[in-house]
Design an enzyme around this catalytic site. Structure first.
Site, PDB file in Angstrom:
ATOM      1  N   LYS A  79    -108.398  21.742  21.390  1.00 28.01           N
ATOM      2  CA  LYS A  79    -108.619  20.526  20.466  1.00 28.01           C
ATOM      3  C   LYS A  79    -110.408  20.597  20.208  1.00 28.01           C
ATOM      4  CE  LYS A  79    -104.643  17.561  21.251  1.00 28.01           C
ATOM      5  NZ  LYS A  79    -104.061  16.342  21.873  1.00 28.01           N
TER       6      LYS A  79
ATOM      7  N   ARG B 212     -99.964  20.098  28.364  1.00 27.68           N
ATOM      8  CA  ARG B 212     -99.541  20.802  27.033  1.00 27.68           C
ATOM      9  C   ARG B 212    -100.665  21.866  26.443  1.00 27.68           C
ATOM     10  NH1 ARG B 212    -100.282  19.913  21.609  1.00 27.68           N
ATOM     11  NH2 ARG B 212     -98.082  20.042  20.311  1.00 27.68           N
TER      12      ARG B 212
HETATM   13  C1  7PJ Z   1    -100.414  16.456  21.368  1.00 29.40           C
HETATM   14  C2  7PJ Z   1     -99.129  16.307  21.043  1.00 29.40           C
HETATM   15  C3  7PJ Z   1    -100.801  15.746  22.717  1.00 29.40           C
HETATM   16  C4  7PJ Z   1     -98.584  14.959  22.899  1.00 29.40           C
HETATM   17  C5  7PJ Z   1    -100.203  17.215  19.478  1.00 29.40           C
HETATM   18  C6  7PJ Z   1    -102.828  19.468  19.114  1.00 29.40           C
HETATM   19  C7  7PJ Z   1    -102.379  18.406  18.053  1.00 29.40           C
HETATM   20  N1  7PJ Z   1     -98.225  15.736  21.863  1.00 29.40           N
HETATM   21  N2  7PJ Z   1     -99.037  16.593  20.001  1.00 29.40           N
HETATM   22  N3  7PJ Z   1     -99.851  14.982  23.360  1.00 29.40           N
HETATM   23  N4  7PJ Z   1    -101.192  16.838  20.401  1.00 29.40           N
HETATM   24  N5  7PJ Z   1     -97.652  14.574  23.724  1.00 29.40           N
HETATM   25  O1  7PJ Z   1    -101.912  20.276  19.513  1.00 29.40           O
HETATM   26  O2  7PJ Z   1    -103.911  19.832  19.041  1.00 29.40           O
HETATM   27  O3  7PJ Z   1    -102.109  15.563  23.301  1.00 29.40           O
HETATM   28  S1  7PJ Z   1    -100.520  18.040  17.847  1.00 29.40           S
END
Ligand code: 7PJ
Length: 282
Positions: A221, A255
């Site tokens: 990010k 994640r």
């Molecule tokens: C997240 C997500 C996060 C959850 C994305 C990226 C943007 N879902 N989906 N938590 N971020 N639960 O991957 O940079 O931080 S999309």
């Protein structure tokens, strides 16, 4: 700590990795590379092979500035891959969506987890999620993706994120969803400045409600870019460091895009803290 995902359970005694599989043509970090179903399948199986307990399939980009996509388009991106992947892996399959149509279709196609960056606030989402039987990740976001990074503002970011998640947990309970199905996520980068993100990372345990597991998504990010001065593809090391800090501060699901590297880092943490999951000595 266990998470109930439909008929299956995911052991969260130790932190696990959720590997990101973007099925969008415009995703910022690996955009366009996995849209073709065969390629997406290969990538998903590679992530599972590297030790991802969960694969997160996303058909709508939620990066800052991204435009929404229609339900039809999102379904067309996610369902073919999910349907073919389901019989090929024992990994927990997660679908990153806010749309009730896709929640229903994904559950029918064998998804185990619904990951909703809107925390089931779309009309009909709470009901669709409840009926799915899937585990549910509730994420905090201030504003909406198109505009959320313009001027994020909080008086007390930890208290406000916690209050939001508490309200969403209550909404889930009122819809008949058992706590064993819920995961909480402070939503790093979703309507947050670098300082907000760092404050949340420092105080991650304080957003936990009633002992529910926390998911942290920091991988590649912009906060990692700001700290390291690196472009998205070059943020692996910074991202692994951030994931490890999140795990040490209480996150149970990380994640990430870089599964192999993060899994190794978590093994080092597990060796240090001991207990179940400690590596066998050679
Ligand atoms: C997240 C997500 C996060 C959850 C994305 C990226 C943007 N879902 N989906 N938590 N971020 N639960 O991957 O940079 O931080 S999309």
């Amino acid at each position: 700590m266990q998470l109930r995902c439909g008929g299956r359970t995911l052991d969260l005694q130790r932190p696990v990795v959720m590997g990101v599989l973007n099925l969008t043509p415009d995703s910022f970090s690996d955009g366009g590379r996995y849209v073709e179903p065969d390629q997406a399948l290969r990538r998903a199986l590679a992530l599972a092979g590297q030790g991802a307990a969960i694969i997160d399939l996303g058909g709508e980009s939620t990066r800052p500035g991204a435009a929404p996509v229609s339900a039809e388009e999102e379904l067309g991106r996610v369902l073919p891959v999910l349907g073919r992947l389901r019989p090929l892996t024992g990994a927990i399959l997660s679908v990153d969506t806010s749309k009730p149509e896709l929640m229903r279709a994904a559950a029918a196609a064998g998804a185990d987890l619904i990951n909703d960056v809107y925390a089931l606030r779309a009309p009909g989402a709470l009901e669709a999620a409840a009926e799915s039987g899937c585990a549910l990740c509730l994420m905090h976001m201030q504003g909406e993706p198109r505009t959320m990074q313009r001027a994020p503002q909080y008086t007390d970011v930890v208290a406000e994120v916690r209050a939001f998640l508490e309200e969403r947990v209550e909404a889930c309970r009122a819809a008949g969803i058992a706590d064993e199905r819920l995961v909480l996520d402070p939503g790093f980068g979703f309507g947050k400045t670098l300082e907000h993100n760092l404050t949340l990372l420092r105080h991650l345990e304080e957003v936990r409600i009633d002992g529910l597991p926390i998911l942290a998504g920091l991988s590649r990010k912009s906060m990692i870019g700001t700290i390291t001065g690196k472009l998205s593809q070059e943020r692996v090391h910074g991202s692994v460091a951030a994931a490890l800090i999140a795990a040490q501060n209480g996150a149970r699901i990380l994640r990430v895009h870089d599964v192999a590297a993060t899994v190794d880092a978590l093994k080092v943490l597990a060796a240090l803290t001991g207990g179940p999951g400690e590596p066998e000595r050679q």
